[in-house]
Design a protein around this motif. Structure first.
Motif, PDB file in Angstrom:
ATOM      1  N   PRO A   1     -20.904  11.658  -5.421  1.00 58.51           N
ATOM      2  CA  PRO A   1     -21.765  11.781  -6.611  1.00 58.51           C
ATOM      3  C   PRO A   1     -21.647  13.133  -7.295  1.00 58.51           C
ATOM      4  N   ASN A   2     -21.448  14.209  -6.512  1.00 59.93           N
ATOM      5  CA  ASN A   2     -21.294  15.541  -7.100  1.00 59.93           C
ATOM      6  C   ASN A   2     -20.094  15.593  -8.041  1.00 59.93           C
ATOM      7  N   LEU A   3     -19.051  14.844  -7.706  1.00 55.09           N
ATOM      8  CA  LEU A   3     -17.847  14.833  -8.528  1.00 55.09           C
ATOM      9  C   LEU A   3     -17.966  13.864  -9.697  1.00 55.09           C
ATOM     10  N   LEU A   4     -18.560  12.694  -9.451  1.00 50.60           N
ATOM     11  CA  LEU A   4     -18.642  11.665 -10.487  1.00 50.60           C
ATOM     12  C   LEU A   4     -19.634  12.013 -11.597  1.00 50.60           C
ATOM     13  N   LEU A   5     -20.684  12.751 -11.241  1.00 49.35           N
ATOM     14  CA  LEU A   5     -21.745  13.016 -12.208  1.00 49.35           C
ATOM     15  C   LEU A   5     -21.588  14.354 -12.937  1.00 49.35           C
ATOM     16  N   LEU A   6     -20.423  14.987 -12.763  1.00 45.12           N
ATOM     17  CA  LEU A   6     -20.183  16.242 -13.477  1.00 45.12           C
ATOM     18  C   LEU A   6     -20.144  15.996 -14.987  1.00 45.12           C
ATOM     19  N   GLY A   7     -20.927  16.735 -15.721  1.00 43.18           N
ATOM     20  CA  GLY A   7     -20.890  16.653 -17.179  1.00 43.18           C
ATOM     21  C   GLY A   7     -21.593  15.458 -17.785  1.00 43.18           C
ATOM     22  N   ILE A   8     -22.359  14.704 -17.012  1.00 45.44           N
ATOM     23  CA  ILE A   8     -23.067  13.546 -17.552  1.00 45.44           C
ATOM     24  C   ILE A   8     -24.202  14.017 -18.472  1.00 45.44           C
ATOM     25  N   ASN A   9     -24.350  13.369 -19.642  1.00 49.91           N
ATOM     26  CA  ASN A   9     -25.397  13.782 -20.584  1.00 49.91           C
ATOM     27  C   ASN A   9     -26.744  13.168 -20.212  1.00 49.91           C
ATOM     28  N   GLU A  10     -27.811  13.650 -20.854  1.00 52.94           N
ATOM     29  CA  GLU A  10     -29.164  13.246 -20.504  1.00 52.94           C
ATOM     30  C   GLU A  10     -29.419  11.759 -20.764  1.00 52.94           C
ATOM     31  N   GLU A  11     -28.890  11.242 -21.857  1.00 56.01           N
ATOM     32  CA  GLU A  11     -29.100   9.833 -22.185  1.00 56.01           C
ATOM     33  C   GLU A  11     -28.440   8.932 -21.142  1.00 56.01           C
ATOM     34  N   MET A  12     -27.205   9.260 -20.782  1.00 55.65           N
ATOM     35  CA  MET A  12     -26.501   8.498 -19.763  1.00 55.65           C
ATOM     36  C   MET A  12     -27.167   8.658 -18.397  1.00 55.65           C
ATOM     37  N   LYS A  13     -27.725   9.842 -18.153  1.00 53.40           N
ATOM     38  CA  LYS A  13     -28.388  10.111 -16.884  1.00 53.40           C
ATOM     39  C   LYS A  13     -29.586   9.179 -16.662  1.00 53.40           C
ATOM     40  N   LYS A  14     -30.373   8.963 -17.697  1.00 58.56           N
ATOM     41  CA  LYS A  14     -31.560   8.101 -17.575  1.00 58.56           C
ATOM     42  C   LYS A  14     -31.169   6.648 -17.324  1.00 58.56           C
ATOM     43  N   ALA A  15     -30.164   6.162 -18.059  1.00 55.77           N
ATOM     44  CA  ALA A  15     -29.721   4.777 -17.888  1.00 55.77           C
ATOM     45  C   ALA A  15     -29.123   4.562 -16.496  1.00 55.77           C
ATOM     46  N   THR A  16     -28.336   5.539 -16.035  1.00 54.92           N
ATOM     47  CA  THR A  16     -27.724   5.456 -14.707  1.00 54.92           C
ATOM     48  C   THR A  16     -28.780   5.501 -13.617  1.00 54.92           C
ATOM     49  N   PHE A  17     -29.809   6.318 -13.839  1.00 55.44           N
ATOM     50  CA  PHE A  17     -30.894   6.424 -12.859  1.00 55.44           C
ATOM     51  C   PHE A  17     -31.561   5.069 -12.635  1.00 55.44           C
ATOM     52  N   VAL A  18     -31.895   4.377 -13.704  1.00 59.89           N
ATOM     53  CA  VAL A  18     -32.557   3.060 -13.602  1.00 59.89           C
ATOM     54  C   VAL A  18     -31.666   2.067 -12.862  1.00 59.89           C
ATOM     55  N   ALA A  19     -30.383   2.020 -13.230  1.00 57.82           N
ATOM     56  CA  ALA A  19     -29.443   1.077 -12.609  1.00 57.82           C
ATOM     57  C   ALA A  19     -29.287   1.362 -11.119  1.00 57.82           C
ATOM     58  N   PHE A  20     -29.171   2.640 -10.762  1.00 54.81           N
ATOM     59  CA  PHE A  20     -28.963   3.000  -9.358  1.00 54.81           C
ATOM     60  C   PHE A  20     -30.222   2.806  -8.520  1.00 54.81           C
ATOM     61  N   VAL A  21     -31.396   2.982  -9.115  1.00 56.31           N
ATOM     62  CA  VAL A  21     -32.643   2.715  -8.392  1.00 56.31           C
ATOM     63  C   VAL A  21     -32.716   1.238  -8.016  1.00 56.31           C
ATOM     64  N   VAL A  22     -32.369   0.364  -8.956  1.00 55.42           N
ATOM     65  CA  VAL A  22     -32.393  -1.085  -8.693  1.00 55.42           C
ATOM     66  C   VAL A  22     -31.422  -1.444  -7.575  1.00 55.42           C
ATOM     67  N   LEU A  23     -30.201  -0.918  -7.638  1.00 48.74           N
ATOM     68  CA  LEU A  23     -29.201  -1.202  -6.607  1.00 48.74           C
ATOM     69  C   LEU A  23     -29.635  -0.632  -5.255  1.00 48.74           C
ATOM     70  N   HIS A  24     -30.209   0.557  -5.283  1.00 47.06           N
ATOM     71  CA  HIS A  24     -30.722   1.194  -4.062  1.00 47.06           C
ATOM     72  C   HIS A  24     -31.799   0.328  -3.410  1.00 47.06           C
ATOM     73  N   LEU A  25     -32.708  -0.202  -4.217  1.00 49.37           N
ATOM     74  CA  LEU A  25     -33.787  -1.040  -3.694  1.00 49.37           C
ATOM     75  C   LEU A  25     -33.257  -2.357  -3.120  1.00 49.37           C
ATOM     76  N   LEU A  26     -32.242  -2.920  -3.743  1.00 50.83           N
ATOM     77  CA  LEU A  26     -31.644  -4.160  -3.235  1.00 50.83           C
ATOM     78  C   LEU A  26     -31.007  -3.946  -1.865  1.00 50.83           C
ATOM     79  N   ILE A  27     -30.354  -2.804  -1.700  1.00 51.86           N
ATOM     80  CA  ILE A  27     -29.751  -2.478  -0.401  1.00 51.86           C
ATOM     81  C   ILE A  27     -30.824  -2.312   0.669  1.00 51.86           C
ATOM     82  N   LEU A  28     -31.910  -1.607   0.316  1.00 50.66           N
ATOM     83  CA  LEU A  28     -33.012  -1.424   1.268  1.00 50.66           C
ATOM     84  C   LEU A  28     -33.635  -2.757   1.642  1.00 50.66           C
ATOM     85  N   LEU A  29     -33.747  -3.657   0.683  1.00 52.22           N
ATOM     86  CA  LEU A  29     -34.306  -4.983   0.946  1.00 52.22           C
ATOM     87  C   LEU A  29     -33.433  -5.759   1.932  1.00 52.22           C
TER      88      LEU A  29
END
Length: 363
Positions: free
Chosen positions: A310-338
């Motif tokens: 993640p340190n390498l992939l998220l280099l230079g990501i802008n704020e708008e993309m950061k918010k959208a990515t956050f929502v998507a990754f939270v959903v995927l994270h929760l599915l894995i935990l489930l």
């Protein structure tokens, strides 16, 4: 047999104590060196990137060497601490960053071997990994030469004490001793179907990846010592997570993650979200060691590697993309935990059924 078991429990406690402090040290010195000695270096960003690749990407390979040739573990342990200390104080930037990266990589997999191998529960795992993030927080927040020399003095004293202990007092069960051999590994590997085994490995890896991403995607708040606050919360989360049973840990993490992600723009939301991510780390290491049975150092090395991505992939990501990515990754994270929660429920159910069958046969 009881005497051997008691010796090993005491031995493990001492090992975890040493490993916990050294984890603080090997994470404290790199970050404090970056911003204390090289804060005004125009190439600091690239030096930190180089250090991260060296420190994290090498861990699976060094871990594999240790797992295949366990006699090397002691030498990696002995070498890792001096490398970090020399790297923190040597005035040559090239050598400094190489020593810091190599020492960090060696430390994590070498010291994790015994802790993961001899721990029955997740408690020692949490105690071992938690001090590292505290070292990061204090090292970054207090760029003070006095603190650096205090840590140096304590570190050198404990390093020689560690060598003395492991050379003369550490209890080492003989490989050919059937009685003591029972205590070489205190945990059992996960027994499941081949398909589910493969799924579990992939999901553990993706879980680490998503948590690494989420840590980078959470917003920063302009308050004094914000990084230190988050580091303390992360430290507490890792400690607490080791004491919580798997099913309860997964359930709490799912519920608090949903709630805190709604208020992620506020400090309380960030604190709760950080806590819920970090309580999962001891559980994650427990899964990895049980899935990669007898490859404890490699399993921790893989967890470190997938935190690097993640340190390498998220280099230079802008704020708008950061918010959208956050929502998507939270959903995927929760599915894995489930998925893991369902796996734990079904596993416990099968254990209860098996216990009842054995009980009925005996009566």
């Amino acid at each position: 047999m009881k005497e051997i078991k008691s010796d090993l429990n005491k031995n493990l406690l001492i090992k975890v104590g040493f490993a916990g402090f050294f984890h603080f040290l090997v994470d404290f010195f790199p970050i404090s060196t970056f911003y204390f000695d090289y804060q005004n270096d125009e190439n600091l960003f690239y030096w930190i990137l180089f250090y991260n690749v060296l420190a994290f990407a090498l861990q699976p390979f060094i871990g594999l060497i240790i797992d295949r040739f366990e006699v090397t573990k002691k030498y990696f342990c002995y070498l890792s601490i001096p490398l970090v200390i020399l790297g923190a104080f040597i005035p040559l930037v090239y050598i400094s960053f190489v020593f810091l990266g190599l020492g960090n990589a060696m430390f994590h997999v070498a010291f994790s071997k015994d802790v993961l191998k001899e721990s029955e529960s997740s408690v020692p795992l949490g105690i071992f990994i938690a001090p590292g993030v505290l070292g990061l927080g204090i090292g970054f927040s207090f760029l003070n030469e006095i603190i650096r020399f205090m840590v140096l003095g304590i570190g050198i004293f404990l390093y020689f004490l560690y060598i003395f202990y492991t050379s003369y007092f550490e209890k080492n069960p003989r490989k050919n001793d059937k009685i003591s051999g029972e205590f070489l590994r205190k945990y059992r590997k996960i027994e499941t179907s081949k398909i589910n085994y493969i799924i579990l490995i992939f999901l553990v890896v993706f879980s680490i990846f998503f948590r690494g991403c989420l840590g980078k995607l959470t917003p920063s708040i302009s308050i004094t010592y914000f990084f230190l606050i988050i580091s303390i919360v992360s430290f507490a989360g890792k400690i607490i997570g080791g004491f919580i049973p798997k099913g309860a840990c997964l359930t709490i993490s799912i519920l608090v993650c949903i709630l805190s992600s709604i208020f992620i723009e506020d400090l309380i939301g960030i604190i709760l979200f950080t806590l819920t991510i970090n309580i999962l780390m001891p559980l994650t290491l427990d899964y990895l060691r049980k899935l990669l049975y007898e490859f404890e150092a490699t399993s921790l090395g893989l967890s470190a590697f997938f935190l690097l991505v993640p340190n390498l992939l998220l280099l230079g990501i802008n704020e708008e993309m950061k918010k959208a990515t956050f929502v998507a990754f939270v959903v995927l994270h929760l599915l894995i935990l489930l998925y893991f929660l369902i796996f734990e429920i079904l596993s416990n159910k099968s254990k209860i059924v098996e216990f009842c069958r054995v009980f009925e046969k005996k009566n």
